[in-house]
Design a protein around this motif. Structure first.
Motif, short mmCIF file in Angstrom:
data_model
loop_
_atom_site.label_atom_id
_atom_site.label_comp_id
_atom_site.label_asym_id
_atom_site.label_seq_id
_atom_site.Cartn_x
_atom_site.Cartn_y
_atom_site.Cartn_z
N LEU A 103 27.68 127.68 41.76
CA LEU A 103 26.20 126.94 41.69
C LEU A 103 26.06 126.53 43.00
CD1 LEU A 103 27.83 125.13 38.35
CD2 LEU A 103 26.26 126.91 38.37
N THR A 107 20.83 123.17 39.34
CA THR A 107 21.42 123.78 38.15
C THR A 107 21.03 122.86 36.93
OG1 THR A 107 23.26 124.33 39.47
CG2 THR A 107 23.61 124.45 36.90
N CYS A 112 21.53 124.70 33.81
CA CYS A 112 23.00 124.14 33.39
C CYS A 112 23.56 124.80 32.11
CB CYS A 112 22.70 122.58 33.21
SG CYS A 112 24.05 121.81 33.08
N ALA A 115 25.35 127.94 33.26
CA ALA A 115 26.60 127.72 33.87
C ALA A 115 27.63 127.16 32.89
CB ALA A 115 26.33 126.38 34.73
N ARG A 121 33.25 126.94 36.54
CA ARG A 121 32.31 126.53 37.39
C ARG A 121 32.65 125.93 38.72
NH1 ARG A 121 31.55 126.15 32.28
NH2 ARG A 121 32.68 124.02 32.08
N ILE A 122 32.12 126.52 39.98
CA ILE A 122 32.35 125.77 41.12
C ILE A 122 31.13 125.35 41.75
CG2 ILE A 122 34.63 126.86 41.30
CD1 ILE A 122 33.57 128.53 43.30
N ALA A 123 31.05 124.44 42.57
CA ALA A 123 29.66 123.89 42.94
C ALA A 123 29.49 123.84 44.40
CB ALA A 123 29.49 122.46 42.18
N ALA A 169 26.87 117.01 42.94
CA ALA A 169 28.12 117.72 42.57
C ALA A 169 29.37 116.58 42.55
CB ALA A 169 28.20 118.59 43.75
N TYR A 173 31.68 116.66 39.23
CA TYR A 173 33.16 117.04 39.23
C TYR A 173 33.81 115.77 38.53
CZ TYR A 173 37.71 117.22 41.13
OH TYR A 173 39.16 117.40 41.48
N VAL A 178 32.10 120.57 36.42
CA VAL A 178 32.59 121.58 37.38
C VAL A 178 33.90 121.34 37.89
CG1 VAL A 178 30.02 121.80 38.35
CG2 VAL A 178 31.70 120.31 39.48
N ASN A 179 34.70 122.57 38.04
CA ASN A 179 36.13 122.52 38.51
C ASN A 179 36.48 122.14 39.88
OD1 ASN A 179 35.41 124.60 36.11
ND2 ASN A 179 37.85 124.78 36.26
#
Length: 261
Positions: A103, A107, A112, A115, A121-123, A169, A173, A178-179
């Motif tokens: 991402l 998003t 979104c 995603a 999901r990584i941002a 972001a 998180y 997101v991961n």
């Protein structure tokens, strides 16, 4: 494939799919969704591809569904557009290969939701997230009311959807949307590295794990663990299981050398 709005590349065992409408901030229109549907078909057919990375061109992942296309839709046209988006994203969610969303920027809305249909999901630190639909007089239409709550919890999902607020972001998180978060210049490399790490494991086992998680989360625990036992048992019919366990006992490594059988 004849693609206008999406770029598709293969790099060894992984595929890189890029939504490529940067002038429109990669907004999803009917044409782009149809192309994405074709890309999913290609991903399903290509046995050499074992993991997928999805990202966006320019400063946006996907800024949402295309408002210029939606603004004059009738009730019937709006419903059909929602059905199309949900069909494509559901196919992506059920793809028998892990999908990582990288991402890189905006998003929002349909972005979104796209995603959320991915496995991981990584941002980028510059990414922005939200479901701003209520500020436009509509609801999320591509699965946002369902997947967001399943991902971040009902309370956080309702707050994001009801308020239409945009978060950064770090907040994404914090709430589990997101991961992980990376600097923009390394985001794609990190996504590819993660995809290759996954692709180096036994592909059938990874596929079974995805199906077991996706099915199990939708049902009660007794049904879920019963299904897990089924896929666990099925692994013992594969060459990957036999070779993997033999390699372990003989202190060898099969990483990257599974036969996908």
């Amino acid at each position: 494939m004849n693609l206008k709005n999406i770029a598709f590349e293969k790099e060894g065992k992984i595929a890189l799919v890029t939504i490529n409408r940067p002038k429109a901030l990669n907004a999803l229109n009917t044409e782009t969704l149809a192309e994405f549907d074709n890309v999913i078909t290609e991903l399903e057919k290509d046995s050499e591809i074992l993991a997928v990375v999805i990202t966006g061109a320019g400063k946006s992942f996907v800024a949402g569904a295309d408002i210029s296309e939606m603004k004059d839709m009738s009730v019937i046209e709006g419903r059909e557009f929602g059905i199309l988006g949900n069909k494509v994203f559901r196919r992506l969610e059920n793809l028998g290969k892990p999908v990582i969303a990288a991402l890189n920027g905006f998003t929002l809305g349909g972005g979104c939701e796209l995603a959320l249909a991915c496995d991981i999901r990584i941002a980028s630190t510059k990414a922005k997230f939200g479901q701003p639909e209520t500020g436009l007089g509509i609801t999320p239409g591509f699965g946002g009311t369902q997947r967001l709550a399943r991902t971040v919890g009902i309370g956080a999902a309702k707050e994001l959807i009801y308020t239409a607020k945009i978060i950064n972001a770090n907040e994404a998180y914090r709430i589990g949307l997101v991961n992980s978060v990376f600097e923009p210049e390394v985001l794609i490399d990190e996504a590819k590295a993660l995809a290759n790490t996954i692709a180096n494991n036994a592909p059938v086992a990874v596929k079974f794990c995805k199906v077991a998680i996706n099915r199990g989360i939708q049902t009660d625990i007794d049904t879920a663990v019963a299904y897990e036992s089924e896929v666990f048992g099925s692994c013992f019919s594969t060459e990957d299981q036999k070779e993997g366990m033999d390699a372990f006992l003989n202190k060898k490594s099969l990483v990257g050398n599974f036969k996908n059988k």
